[in-house]
Design a protein around this motif. Structure first.
Motif, short mmCIF file in Angstrom:
data_model
loop_
_atom_site.label_atom_id
_atom_site.label_comp_id
_atom_site.label_asym_id
_atom_site.label_seq_id
_atom_site.Cartn_x
_atom_site.Cartn_y
_atom_site.Cartn_z
N SER A 160 0.83 -1.20 0.00
CA SER A 160 0.00 0.00 0.00
C SER A 160 0.87 1.25 0.00
CB SER A 160 -0.92 0.02 1.23
OG SER A 160 -1.83 -1.05 1.19
N LEU A 161 0.25 2.36 -0.38
CA LEU A 161 0.91 3.67 -0.38
C LEU A 161 0.27 4.55 0.68
CD1 LEU A 161 1.14 4.63 -4.17
CD2 LEU A 161 3.08 4.27 -2.64
N TYR A 162 1.11 5.35 1.36
CA TYR A 162 0.55 6.37 2.25
C TYR A 162 1.40 7.63 2.19
CZ TYR A 162 3.81 4.15 5.65
OH TYR A 162 4.89 3.60 6.30
N THR A 163 0.75 8.74 2.50
CA THR A 163 1.37 10.06 2.42
C THR A 163 1.18 10.78 3.75
OG1 THR A 163 -0.63 11.20 1.68
CG2 THR A 163 0.75 10.20 -0.03
N GLN A 164 1.74 11.99 3.84
CA GLN A 164 1.41 12.82 4.99
C GLN A 164 -0.08 13.12 4.95
OE1 GLN A 164 3.91 16.39 4.95
NE2 GLN A 164 5.13 15.50 6.60
N LYS A 214 8.96 11.54 -5.11
CA LYS A 214 9.92 10.85 -4.25
C LYS A 214 9.18 9.84 -3.36
CE LYS A 214 13.19 14.72 -3.85
NZ LYS A 214 13.87 15.66 -2.90
N ILE A 215 9.72 8.64 -3.28
CA ILE A 215 9.11 7.59 -2.47
C ILE A 215 10.16 6.93 -1.59
CG2 ILE A 215 9.36 5.86 -4.30
CD1 ILE A 215 6.81 4.55 -3.31
N ALA A 216 9.77 6.57 -0.37
CA ALA A 216 10.65 5.85 0.54
C ALA A 216 10.15 4.42 0.70
CB ALA A 216 10.71 6.54 1.90
N SER A 241 10.74 1.92 9.70
CA SER A 241 10.65 3.05 10.62
C SER A 241 11.41 4.26 10.07
CB SER A 241 11.20 2.67 12.00
OG SER A 241 10.43 1.66 12.59
N GLU A 242 12.56 4.00 9.44
CA GLU A 242 13.33 5.10 8.85
C GLU A 242 12.60 5.71 7.68
OE1 GLU A 242 17.06 3.30 7.89
OE2 GLU A 242 17.76 3.24 9.96
N ALA A 243 11.93 4.87 6.89
CA ALA A 243 11.14 5.38 5.77
C ALA A 243 10.00 6.26 6.28
CB ALA A 243 10.59 4.22 4.94
N GLN A 244 9.35 5.85 7.36
CA GLN A 244 8.26 6.64 7.94
C GLN A 244 8.77 7.98 8.46
OE1 GLN A 244 6.16 4.29 10.86
NE2 GLN A 244 5.92 2.57 9.46
N THR A 245 9.94 7.98 9.08
CA THR A 245 10.52 9.23 9.58
C THR A 245 10.79 10.18 8.43
OG1 THR A 245 11.53 8.12 11.47
CG2 THR A 245 12.49 10.22 10.81
N ARG A 246 11.26 9.63 7.31
CA ARG A 246 11.54 10.46 6.13
C ARG A 246 10.26 11.11 5.61
NH1 ARG A 246 14.93 13.73 3.77
NH2 ARG A 246 15.53 13.25 1.61
N LEU A 247 9.17 10.38 5.62
CA LEU A 247 7.88 10.95 5.19
C LEU A 247 7.38 11.96 6.21
CD1 LEU A 247 5.40 11.04 3.33
CD2 LEU A 247 4.50 9.04 4.57
N ARG A 248 7.51 11.65 7.48
CA ARG A 248 7.02 12.53 8.54
C ARG A 248 7.68 13.91 8.46
NH1 ARG A 248 8.19 9.22 12.22
NH2 ARG A 248 6.27 8.00 12.20
N THR A 249 8.94 13.95 8.01
CA THR A 249 9.68 15.21 7.90
C THR A 249 9.59 15.81 6.50
OG1 THR A 249 11.72 13.99 7.43
CG2 THR A 249 11.28 14.56 9.73
N ALA A 250 8.69 15.25 5.66
CA ALA A 250 8.45 15.75 4.30
C ALA A 250 9.64 15.59 3.38
CB ALA A 250 7.99 17.21 4.33
N GLY A 251 10.50 14.62 3.67
CA GLY A 251 11.64 14.37 2.79
C GLY A 251 11.26 13.62 1.53
#
Length: 324
Positions: A168-172, A189-191, A226-236
């Motif tokens: 699945s895909l998720y975004t901010q 960009k995708i993590a 978890s690292e991928a989620q952090t990257r999304l959480r910070t809008a990277g």
């Protein structure tokens, strides 16, 4: 006097020798009582305490596994809710299912943490007996083929399929940046977690973008989700792709449901999770398969899935190598 004088030192030496010998014996007895204190030896002794030779499926196990009383399980313990640590304890779908299987097998399944992309190598080197880590059953893994190069790098594994999931895909939340499915990811960009089906799918979709004259997908691969989620959480990045249970859990709990939102509709590329067993270990493979089947039959499997809200991923039949 002369005789008496010569006898006394001899008696003294004798007493000293006896005392020294006694000390050596005492030391050996202490060491023997303490036993081997290595981590491996401690693990063996603990396994022996919980080994149950009267368990329903104990006799199906290979003799060496029966004797040692445990299996070493390779797992990436950073993948909520499938496997993760909480207050030092290992929790999640896989550990709970492994515990249910342990009761039927009469042995312990010890989880060992590793990054996902090292698990197959760990099986090859016999560091782990099996891998149980939200691992998608694919033909490449069955045959020991590197999905990046297409080259054979090992003997491969057999899979015991126990869950059926997709990615699945998720975004901010509230900031999708135009991402509403895989077809809208060109130029975005995708993590992802390195070495996963999400990683492979992202690379395939990126090639399709270029083939259609569009910008490729910028893919950032991490050691764990978890690292991928952090990257999304910070809008990277614009989005993260994960297996459906992981994505659903992240959307539900991160920021108490305020961080992320699911996009793109139903999960793509539905495929089974499998317990990976090295080729040539058919007796062990079949015993583990029987354990999953018995867990389904006695209801413990359903309890695990209900607990983690993934009952829709239940399999009706435990297949061997059912992935494609």
């Amino acid at each position: 006097m002369t005789a008496s004088t010569t006898r006394r030192p001899a008696a003294g030496r004798h007493r000293k020798a006896v005392a020294a010998a006694a000390a050596v014996v005492a030391s050996l007895m202490v060491l023997s009582a303490c036993g081997d204190q290595t981590d491996a030896a401690i693990a063996r002794r603990e396994a022996q305490k919980s080994r149950n030779v009267h368990a329903p499926l104990f006799k199906l196990l290979p003799k060496d596994v029966q004797e040692k009383g445990f299996l070493q399980v390779g797992s990436d313990i950073t993948y909520k809710p499938v496997e993760f640590r909480s207050n030092g304890a290992i929790k999640g779908i896989d550990p709970d299912l492994a515990a249910a299987m342990s009761k039927e097998l009469g042995i312990k399944l010890n989880f060992n943490n590793a990054t996902f992309d090292t698990l197959m190598g760990g099986l090859k080197s016999k560091r782990y007996d099996i891998a149980m880590s939200a691992m998608t059953d694919t033909k490449e893994r069955q045959e020991g083929i590197d999905s990046n190069t297409g080259k054979k790098i090992g003997q491969g594994v057999d899979f015991i399929d126990y869950l059926n999931v997709g990615v699945s895909l998720y975004t901010q939340k509230g900031k999708t940046n135009g991402v509403d499915g895989w077809e809208t990811l060109c130029g975005k960009k995708i993590a992802v977690q390195r070495g996963t089906v999400s990683h492979d799918l992202a690379k395939d979709k990126s090639k399709a973008c270029q083939k259609n004259g569009e910008e490729p997908i910028s893919i950032e691969a991490f050691d764990n989700d978890s690292e991928a989620q952090t990257r999304l959480r910070t809008a990277g990045v614009d989005a993260v792709s994960s297996d459906y249970p992981v994505a659903a859990y992240a959307v539900k709990v991160s920021g108490h449901g305020k961080d992320f939102q699911m996009v793109g509709g139903a999960p793509l590329k539905a495929a089974p999770y499998g317990i990976a067993v090295p080729k040539g270990q058919e007796k062990l493979r079949d015993a583990l398969k029987a354990a999953v089947e018995l867990a389904i039959k006695n209801g413990s499997y359903a309890k695990v899935l209900d607990k983690w809200d993934v009952k829709d991923a239940a399999v009706k039949e435990v297949k061997l190598n059912g992935g494609s």
